[in-house]
Design an enzyme around this catalytic site. Structure first.
Site, PDB file in Angstrom:
ATOM      1  CB  SER A 143      -0.961   0.009   1.190  1.00  9.53           C
ATOM      2  OG  SER A 143      -0.263  -0.173   2.412  1.00  9.53           O
ATOM      3  CG  ASP A 193      -3.375   4.302   8.735  1.00  8.16           C
ATOM      4  OD1 ASP A 193      -2.372   5.037   8.850  1.00  8.16           O
ATOM      5  OD2 ASP A 193      -3.713   3.769   7.658  1.00  8.16           O
ATOM      6  CG  HIS A 214      -1.579   3.353   4.830  1.00  9.26           C
ATOM      7  ND1 HIS A 214      -2.753   2.920   5.403  1.00  9.26           N
ATOM      8  CD2 HIS A 214      -1.114   2.326   4.079  1.00  9.26           C
ATOM      9  CE1 HIS A 214      -3.007   1.677   5.004  1.00  9.26           C
ATOM     10  NE2 HIS A 214      -2.020   1.298   4.202  1.00  9.26           N
TER      11      HIS A 214
END
Length: 327
Positions: free
Chosen positions: A45, A249, A252
């Site tokens: 990601s 979070d 990321h």
């Protein structure tokens, strides 16, 4: 009169030749069959890009805020290979039709490409090949799996109509921090992955720039980081993302962090180019400014490096074919 000193001898003939080569590169039309400098962007990601992706607390749906920094702006000289294996002008989100099951935002790819255009004026067309898929561990990228096959297929397709694969930009490992077994085996799996990829792309010295992760999904983040930092293979550079800003979070990278990472990747790629950066540039009455000399120096190094890379690839491929004919 003060002299401009560099790490190589800049005589008038060399300068004239270099400017002619650079002019030909810069003035060539973008796209079509023009040779492209191809970079494979793979991993999970934080390579696919989650910068600017926010969670709507009311609906629970992730959305991208649509903010594109100047460093990630489109440029006619930056192309991307889309999901249909066609070259199109690149724009954010770079992985929007690749990492289709997740919401993509800003990643490091566009900042990397724009930085390359800025630092190496003769780079020509930068062709980005996004392959990253969020939430994937290193075992899923092993040779024979779908992710690996898709990446190799896309890389080969990218080089078909004129172009050379210059490097792989790799950012992955967060998913391997959950299990102690995966974290302990990460280094061996990663080294095998790099070796298999070089074999299948017929480029045994293919430059690879690996990002050491800044975060993880589990308790073994430091184990994976140490495995990444301890990789000891030829033609590999490591960019450490630790300390770059993370989103809410804590997993990321933010948009600003992705921009910084892209610039770090470009700087790491320049380390592959032959010869050191020019030093001790003196101010004075010179026909070329320090900035001109630095850009020219980088451009000549880039032309030399890409030419040698192409030659090495052709020699290796010819040798492989000759050996196969003898078997």
């Amino acid at each position: 009169m003060p002299q401009i000193r560099t790490s190589f001898f800049l005589n008038p003939l060399l300068l004239t030749h270099a400017w002619l080569v650079l002019a030909a590169l810069i003035c060539s039309p973008v796209g079509g069959s023009q040779n492209k400098n191809i970079f494979i962007l793979a991993g999970q990601s934080n390579m696919a890009g989650r910068g600017g992706v926010v969670n709507n607390t009311r609906t629970g749906v992730n959305t991208w805020d649509g903010v594109v920094p100047m460093e990630c702006r489109p440029d006619p000289a930056i192309l991307r290979l889309n999901a249909e294996l066609q070259w199109v002008e690149a724009e954010e989100p770079l992985d929007q039709d690749i990492d289709v099951n997740k919401t993509c935002g800003i990643g490091p790819g566009m900042a990397f490409a724009n930085r390359m255009l800025q630092m190496v004026p003769g780079v020509g067309v930068v062709g980005l090949v996004p392959c990253a898929i969020g939430g994937t561990n290193i075992s899923q990228w092993a040779r024979g799996g779908w992710l690996y096959r898709q990446m190799v297929e896309r890389a080969r397709a990218a080089a078909q109509d004129g172009g050379t694969i210059q490097a792989v930009l790799w950012c992955q490992g967060e998913s391997d921090t959950v299990s102690k077994e995966d974290a302990d085996k990460y280094k061996g799996r990663l080294e095998k992955f790099f070796g298999d990829l070089r074999d299948d792309l017929e480029s045994p010295m293919l430059p690879i720039i690996q990002v050491a992760i800044a975060s993880g999904e589990g308790p073994y983040t430091e184990t994976v980081r140490q495995a990444q930092l301890g990789i000891d293979l030829l033609n590999i550079r490591i960019v450490d993302a630790k300390g770059l800003p993370l989103g809410p979070d804590n997993l990321h990278l933010t948009t600003s962090a992705q921009v910084q990472l892209g610039k770090m990747l470009a700087q790491a790629y320049l380390q592959f180019l032959p010869g050191p950066e020019p030093t001790d540039l003196a101010q004075g009455q010179n026909s070329l400014s320090n900035s001109d000399v630095l850009h020219l120096h980088r451009s000549i190094r880039f032309i030399l490096f890409t030419s040698l890379s192409s030659l090495f690839y052709l020699v290796s491929k010819h040798a492989t074919n000759s050996i196969l004919m003898l078997l």
